[in-house]
Design an enzyme around this catalytic site. Sequence first.
Site, PDB file in Angstrom:
ATOM      1  N   LEU A 246       0.842  -1.254   0.062  1.00 35.38           N
ATOM      2  CA  LEU A 246       0.077   0.105  -0.167  1.00 35.38           C
ATOM      3  C   LEU A 246       0.696   1.129   0.273  1.00 35.38           C
ATOM      4  O   LEU A 246       0.387   2.310  -0.441  1.00 35.38           O
ATOM      5  CB  LEU A 246      -0.902  -0.140   1.210  1.00 35.38           C
ATOM      6  CG  LEU A 246      -2.148  -0.997   1.287  1.00 35.38           C
ATOM      7  CD1 LEU A 246      -2.669  -0.915   2.663  1.00 35.38           C
ATOM      8  CD2 LEU A 246      -2.990  -0.932  -0.030  1.00 35.38           C
ATOM      9  N   GLY A 247       2.045   1.232   0.618  1.00 32.47           N
ATOM     10  CA  GLY A 247       2.893   2.458   0.703  1.00 32.47           C
ATOM     11  C   GLY A 247       4.145   2.039   1.350  1.00 32.47           C
ATOM     12  O   GLY A 247       4.326   1.131   1.894  1.00 32.47           O
TER      13      GLY A 247
ATOM     14  N   GLN B 164       9.786   4.480   7.962  1.00 26.73           N
ATOM     15  CA  GLN B 164       9.586   3.976   9.025  1.00 26.73           C
ATOM     16  C   GLN B 164       9.412   2.147   8.526  1.00 26.73           C
ATOM     17  O   GLN B 164       9.531   1.401   9.480  1.00 26.73           O
ATOM     18  CB  GLN B 164       8.638   4.422   9.975  1.00 26.73           C
ATOM     19  CG  GLN B 164       8.950   5.499  10.480  1.00 26.73           C
ATOM     20  CD  GLN B 164       9.908   5.611  11.244  1.00 26.73           C
ATOM     21  OE1 GLN B 164       9.997   4.753  12.098  1.00 26.73           O
ATOM     22  NE2 GLN B 164      10.684   6.615  11.274  1.00 26.73           N
TER      23      GLN B 164
ATOM     24  N   ASP C  61       4.749  13.384  13.156  1.00 25.60           N
ATOM     25  CA  ASP C  61       4.748  13.205  12.000  1.00 25.60           C
ATOM     26  C   ASP C  61       3.300  13.562  11.221  1.00 25.60           C
ATOM     27  O   ASP C  61       2.836  12.864  10.317  1.00 25.60           O
ATOM     28  CB  ASP C  61       5.116  11.880  11.495  1.00 25.60           C
ATOM     29  CG  ASP C  61       5.822  11.960   9.787  1.00 25.60           C
ATOM     30  OD1 ASP C  61       5.935  13.045   9.390  1.00 25.60           O
ATOM     31  OD2 ASP C  61       6.152  10.907   9.308  1.00 25.60           O
TER      32      ASP C  61
ATOM     33  N   GLY D  33       7.733   3.904   3.225  1.00 29.34           N
ATOM     34  CA  GLY D  33       8.235   5.116   3.844  1.00 29.34           C
ATOM     35  C   GLY D  33       9.344   4.774   4.705  1.00 29.34           C
ATOM     36  O   GLY D  33       9.986   3.552   4.887  1.00 29.34           O
TER      37      GLY D  33
ATOM     38  N   VAL E 210       3.878  -0.826   4.276  1.00 29.00           N
ATOM     39  CA  VAL E 210       2.590  -1.096   4.655  1.00 29.00           C
ATOM     40  C   VAL E 210       1.976  -1.988   3.669  1.00 29.00           C
ATOM     41  O   VAL E 210       2.007  -1.746   2.301  1.00 29.00           O
ATOM     42  CB  VAL E 210       1.811   0.319   5.010  1.00 29.00           C
ATOM     43  CG1 VAL E 210       0.274  -0.365   5.126  1.00 29.00           C
ATOM     44  CG2 VAL E 210       2.372   1.156   5.930  1.00 29.00           C
TER      45      VAL E 210
END
Length: 743
Positions: free
Chosen positions: A425-426, A430, A544, A428, A433
Amino acid sequence: MACVTQSLLQCFLYLTLISLLLPTPLVASTFPTSLPGCPDKCGDITIPYPFGTLPGCYREGFNLTCNNSTTPPKLILGKNIEVLDINIATAEAQVLNYIGYDCYKNQTNDVDNYNYPSLRIKALKPFLFSHRRNKFTVIGCYASAFISAYQANGRNYSSGCFSFCDSLSGTTGDGGSCNGLGCCQTSIPQGLNYYEVQWSSGPNDAWSFNPCKYAMLVQEDWYNFSVQDLQGFEFYETNMKMVPIVLDWAIRENVTCLGAHVESSVSSACQSKYSGCDNSTNGEGYICKCLEGYEGNPYIPNGCTDMDECKFPDKYPCHGNCKNTEGSYECSCKEGTHGNATIGNCTKDPQKFPYPARVAIASILGVAVLLGFCFLVVWYQQHRRHMKEKEKYNRYYEMMDNHLRVFSKTQIENATDNYSDAHVLGRGGQGNVYKGLLENNHVVAIKKSKEVEEAQRGEFVNEIILLSQINHKNIVRLLGCCLEVNIPMLVYEFVPNGSLFDFLHRKGSRKSISMGTRLKIALDSAVALDHLHSSISHSIIHGDVKSANILLDANYTAKVSDFGASSVVPVNEIVELVHFSHGYLDPECLYTQIITKNSDVYSFGVVMLELITRKGAVYTDENGEKQPLSTSFLSKARKNEHHEMFDVEIANEESVMEILDEISEIGLKCLSPKGDDRPTMRQVVEELQKLVRLHNNLPGQKIDEEETECLPGETSFSSMSNASGFNSTQYSAVLEIITGAPR
């Protein structure tokens, strides 16, 4: 400002600068540098091929001009870029460019003189700014400057830094590093072919002893900080307006280096018999090099000649007899000794095989047995540690079972089809996902974070337990976790309509958004942040806040997500800065390296501006340049021109304009430079509730109303001080922006 008017003194200073910038060769060159019949000098500067000044003397794109009208002659690249040195071995060119300055005549914003230098080498295809040799450098007290640039791949780039000092004695000192006290530096990425300097406006509190600030892209090892650079205009005058920078050059002809040879030998630039190539480390293309054991110019026939390694003992050590050979050298121990003379390990030859050697063999066997025993001891200790770790995991699972579901590694892998890219889904900073499908066909979002050290695992578990207790309709709910592997994984509820960032800014799926929907999203998000800040036993600072971390469900109800940067603290405490996304960055926490609830308020102010302007936190203006939304809106508001930035879809009625002005006022107060001047999220919620009620009373523009209780116990928003005005931030920052959606 003072200027040197005597022409003789100008000439002397210029010659002095050139002499300091030019490198001193260790030994004279004995190999050819240019093609036969071609000039190989311009003044004292050597012109090696593929460079040249006459037709037929240079490779395409490497043409230079020798300006003989000056004393000494100047070597020019392009229209007016002065070349100081060309290095064939490192594929670098040292050139001059202008210093940026910003001078004040008093402590206010009254600027006495300034400039915004830039340098474009896009048309000079072989050249890119060296990301290894150059640093963007800012000199001054209360000095904040930015570098905006273009990369060869078409992406935009921006960065900058802030230098602070309240007196000359408060700097890093003469010869000190540019650590933010008197000067600061930041690296640049590879692939840049254009840059310009931009100043951050604001009062100069150091005007009395530091009237001028400087910013420049400069060769890193050239500049050494001096306190004298802060006084007057001497730094600019002493360096004759210019400083050296380094350009990386390469043969950029859509071919690459395979092994040690160019992909296509038909037009290879590597002409010497003993030459090879390396792929460029800055942009596409390749550079030629002489093979090991040879030196010279690999770009011309017979340009690489044998090197006598014995003349360079520091680079080619030999502690015995050194003999040069074609392309290499031999190093042997002196007569009567044996061993490795290269490392100086030569010992006397034995007279005969000694009896003690047999004892030595037995000793070696004894050592081997001892090592074997040590190995068994180490294995046993590791086995015990493994069992203890297993016991810890069992305790963690017992803790987790009381609060939320614990998933096994196998369950997570099955739900994500073994972390298939089709489920992503994404991605990043961190972690990633994934969209997951559980055994009961329940769709979830699974976050696979970066590795957590064992020492942090207990703290990580405690934080998960606290987050699992948050049950709020505007916060993405944590459903479970997996601690079975070194990389912790969290399972969240799945939110189908994606992020607010995609909803507002994604070009491929841009939809019309009503004023009511925008107000609803703003209020939902504010209520969620207020709940985190003040409605639970332990205050949570999100850390964030951005449109990419606000998700929308099927009814466009906003849900705050991504607690990867969150910090759980007792109420009213503060924590160290972890990370922020550019465009949402609280300038105060950059200076203090501490984040508070006020940091979330600042970031939410940027989100509100996104909602009413439909521009990203960092957007491209009409000139094609990257601009931070907060700074641009603030600048327009000072001139009462901020209406120009409103989204035309909603800025079409006088009644709506009143609401937009109110939202603008809330957003600008959230963006106050000082955290204490910002409203709390409770106050923001109260003001947004008023605007929702005001909008609901407008004919034909009613939104779906949800019950929202008044939040007691806070000072009204209207009583917040507005004394801070719109001054720019005064805090240290090192920012990096890469074109695309915020991380």
